[in-house]
Every structure is written in structure tokens, then in C-alpha cells.
Design an enzyme around this catalytic site. Structure first.
Site, PDB file in Angstrom:
ATOM      1  N   GLY A 116       0.821  -1.200   0.000  1.00 34.59           N
ATOM      2  CA  GLY A 116       0.000   0.000   0.000  1.00 34.59           C
ATOM      3  C   GLY A 116       0.857   1.253   0.000  1.00 34.59           C
ATOM      4  N   GLY A 166       0.600  -5.135   1.185  1.00 31.68           N
ATOM      5  CA  GLY A 166      -0.684  -4.982   0.524  1.00 31.68           C
ATOM      6  C   GLY A 166      -0.774  -5.708  -0.800  1.00 31.68           C
ATOM      7  N   GLU A 189       5.895  -5.324   7.544  1.00 38.19           N
ATOM      8  CA  GLU A 189       5.296  -4.187   8.257  1.00 38.19           C
ATOM      9  C   GLU A 189       5.999  -3.825   9.559  1.00 38.19           C
ATOM     10  OE1 GLU A 189       2.274  -5.773   5.454  1.00 38.19           O
ATOM     11  OE2 GLU A 189       3.656  -6.664   6.887  1.00 38.19           O
ATOM     12  N   ASP A 197      -1.179  -6.720   8.144  1.00 36.36           N
ATOM     13  CA  ASP A 197      -2.633  -6.609   8.047  1.00 36.36           C
ATOM     14  C   ASP A 197      -3.114  -7.268   6.753  1.00 36.36           C
ATOM     15  OD1 ASP A 197      -1.406  -4.617   6.505  1.00 36.36           O
ATOM     16  OD2 ASP A 197      -3.039  -3.202   6.771  1.00 36.36           O
TER      17      ASP A 197
END
Length: 397
Positions: A116, A166, A189, A197
Site C-alpha cells: 500500500g 498490501g 510491516e 494486516d
């Protein structure tokens, strides 16, 4: 975890995924929050992205939809506008009976998707105390991830090159996940003060024992052969077969029947895939070491094991270095995330991760990690607190 109410949202003739959430619809955005909380009011206006290209190809009486990530300079990092455009198109194609298969890919030989666009998100969060930018970004991202998981048509993800964070999120729920000899994967992350996530609670817990936690805590990198061996990909196909594999989709005997169409997609791609994977996987050969390091009752025990390891394996050493340079706040949160999420369903996972993500935007090392790794690039994040023992576990869940 707060209780959420179910509500179906319609956008024209397209039904949005039936998420177990209390929803406030603002144009193309659904914001979900606990019923007891005040509603987050955010700006829904976003121009269409030029970084994702949509096209269709005929397949007899049917059509194939193609989603091409097209921002190679940013390694196809996913922006808010890209997520919204992907969501809109997936819903449109889902409602059309003639569209029988969707292909998610990139023409880039370097990256499918590096994750992301957290750099833009961190910059937006620094502009004021309002968490609306974080809430809307993670809502859009998780909605697309969840939609891919429950999509009622075959969806092929061709993950060639860098596929991280992501990027794994939009790959993982696909009907068929193809990787290549150039694929490089990771959930990194912890290096930016976040947590794995995009459904990581769900798919990392479905890897061989303790491996998911190890990858989450270290951000360790692995290749396409590893991904196929551990169940994070359905097949490894050499990159020079891409055109042949995708062109062949138009010749399949589609019936606009979910079960039938997913099966013929699987059979078609299996014909191109390497049948020998697990025996050549470097990760599979290291499972005993990984288990000895992370199969512990508490994060403090894992921390001690990682710090005291004195082996010579360079991959393990690099992974441990990733842990040691990561955020202690993230480490403690990740241990809880993975261990407490073992029995959660997919919907529960995305709800829990959304709560965590917004909390991380408010009070964690996330902004500092992005500053150090991606903005100033000094590679010297000032974690607060700097040590694992000082972290209160309560605020991030």
C-alpha cells in the site's frame, strides 16, 4: 472486540460485500465503526487513478476482465484511488453474467505490487489530528481484499516480481495465485511500525506451525518456490509463459458457473506450473529452526530466542536482523495478533485488523517508521518505547 451489525449496501445494481459491520455510506466509501462510537465523517472525493488499467477480452460468448497495475516507478504501490477504482470495477464485473473470469496482474517485470502507499498515508496523518485519512484508506483497502476473497467468479492473480504487504493482500484471496521465478515476497510491516494486516491474521495462521509468526515478526523475504511450497501460492509458472497462459484463457470452455469455471481455470494453469516445489523450498528446509525460535508462550521468550541465536544460516540471520531493527510496539502487537487470531473467521479478521490499523495511526510507531524508511530514508527510526519490556499492550487493540 466490539459488536457490529450486519447491513447490505447497494450501489446502483451492484451489491457490496455483506460485511459484518455497521456502515455509513458516503458515495463510494463504507466506513464501519462500533455502534457506540461517533460516525467518522470523511471526504469521499477522489479522482480516478491513472495507475490501474482495466480492459476486457472476448472469450466466445463471454468476456474476461483484466486489471493491470500500472505504476512501475512506485513498484505499483496501491493508492486510495486505485483501491476505489478496483472495487468499483470488480463489483461491476461481478454483476455481469457475461464476465466469467478476472485477471489481476502487472506488465512490470520488477514488481507486481510492493504494498500500500503508506508514504502518502503517513504524510496525510501528519497534517492534523483527524484520523479520517487512515480510516478511509484502510476501509478501501480491506474492502477490496475481502471482496477478492469472496468473489463469485474465478480470479487469477499473476504475482510476478516484488509482492509484499498490501500486494499479498490483493493476491491472497484469488482463486488461483500464480508466482514466477522472479517473485519476491514478504510481510515487512514491522520495519515501519505497523503489523501484517490485509488479512494477515487469517493467512499467516494457515501456514506450517510457527512459520506465520516468524514471517510476521521478521519481515523475512522468500521467493515464489517457497510461496508455492508453504501454501501462499497455487503454482509457480515461469515468467516467459505468461502470454501463453493468459492468451489461453480465451479458449477455455467457460459456462458462467462458479464451480465449473474455477475448476477449468485451475486445470489450465496447472498445465503450466512446476510440479516440483516443496523439495526445493529453502523455507521448508528451515522449519525446525523456525519452530524452535518462535514456538513460545510469550513474546519475551521469542525475543530471547531470536537474540541468543548463534547459527550460521545467512537467511535466518537476515530475518533476525529484521526483527531486531523493527518496532518493539509492533512486535508485541503482532504476537497477540497472530496467537489470539487463530480461530477467527475472515470477516472477524478484517474487522479486528481495521480497529488495529486505525489505532496504529493514532498511537504507535507507524508514522516514525514510514518517515525513517520511506520519506527521509535515514533508516534510523526512533521507536517509542525503544525496548520490548516497556510496551503496554492495551492501546492498540
Amino acid at each position: 472486540m466490539p459488536q457490529f451489525a450486519r447491513q447490505k449496501i447497494h450501489d446502483g445494481q451492484n451489491q457490496r460485500p455483506n460485511l459484518p459491520i455497521n456502515v455509513h455510506s458516503t458515495s463510494t466509501i463504507d466506513i464501519f465503526v462500533p455502534p457506540s462510537d461517533s460516525m467518522l465523517m470523511i471526504n469521499p472525493s477522489t479522482k480516478p487513478s491513472e495507475n490501474v488499467v482495466f480492459s476486457e477480452t472476448r472469450a466466445g460468448h463471454f468476456a474476461l476482465g483484466f486489471i493491470n497495475l500500472n505504476n512501475p516507478r512506485a513498484l505499483n504501490a496501491l493508492t486510495l484511488a486505485m483501491f476505489r477504482d478496483i472495487e468499483t470495477t470488480l463489483l461491476k464485473w461481478r454483476a455481469r453474467e457475461d464476465v466469467v473470469c478476472v485477471v489481476l496482474h502487472s506488465d512490470s517485470e520488477k514488481a507486481f505490487c510492493a504494498g500500500g502507499d503508506v508514504k502518502a498515508l503517513a504524510v496525510a496523518l501528519e497534517q492534523g489530528p483527524d484520523l479520517g485519512s487512515g480510516a478511509q484508506y484502510f476501509t478501501a483497502e480491506y474492502l477490496v481484499d475481502y471482496l477478492i476473497h469472496i468473489y463469485s467468479k474465478p480470479l487469477l492473480c499473476w504475482a510476478d516480481g516484488i509482492t509484499m504487504g498490501g500486494g499479498i493482500g490483493i493476491m491472497n484471496g484469488a482463486s488461483y495465485r500464480a508466482v514466477t521465478e522472479r517473485t519476491l515476497m514478504a510481510m515487512p510491516e514491522i520495519a515501519i511500525g505497523l503489523f501484517p494486516d490485509v488479512g494477515g491474521t487469517y493467512f499467516l495462521n494457515r501456514l506450517p506451525d510457527s512459520l506465520g509468526l516468524f514471517l510476521a515478526l521478521t519481515g523475512a523475504r522468500f521467493d515464489g518456490r517457497d510461496a508455492a511450497a508453504i501454501g501462499m501460492a497455487d503454482g509457480i509458472i515461469t515468467s516467459n509463459k505468461k502470454s501463453q497462459a493468459l492468451d489461453g484463457l480465451a479458449k477455455l470452455e467457460w459456462k458462467s458457473d462458479e464451480a465449473h469455471d474455477k475448476e477449468i481455470l485451475r486445470r489450465h494453469l496447472s498445465g503450466f506450473a512446476d510440479s516440483m516445489t516443496s523439495g526445493r523450498s529453502a523455507i521448508m528446509q528451515r522449519l525446525d529452526t523456525i519452530r524452535s525460535l518462535t514456538d513460545k508462550p510469550a513474546i519475551e521468550a521469542v525475543d530471547a530466542a531470536l537474540r541468543s541465536w548463534r547459527g550460521t544460516d545467512e537467511w535466518i540471520k537476515s530475518a533476525i536482523d529484521g526483527y531486531l531493527s523493527g518496532s518493539p510496539t509492533s512486535a508485541k502487537a503482532i504476537f497477540r495478533q497472530i496467537n489470539e487470531g487463530k480461530k477467527l473467521g475472515l470477516e472477524e479478521v478484517f474487522l479486528r485488523e481495521w480497529n488495529m490499523a486505525v489505532n496504529f495511526c493514532a498511537r504507535s510507531d507507524f508514522r516514525e517508521g514510514v518517515r525513517a524508511r520511506l520519506i527521509d530514508k535515514d533508516q534510523k527510526p526512533q521507536w517509542k518505547p525503544p525496548a520490548l519490556a516497556h510496551r503496554d499492550r492495551a492501546p492498540l487493540f
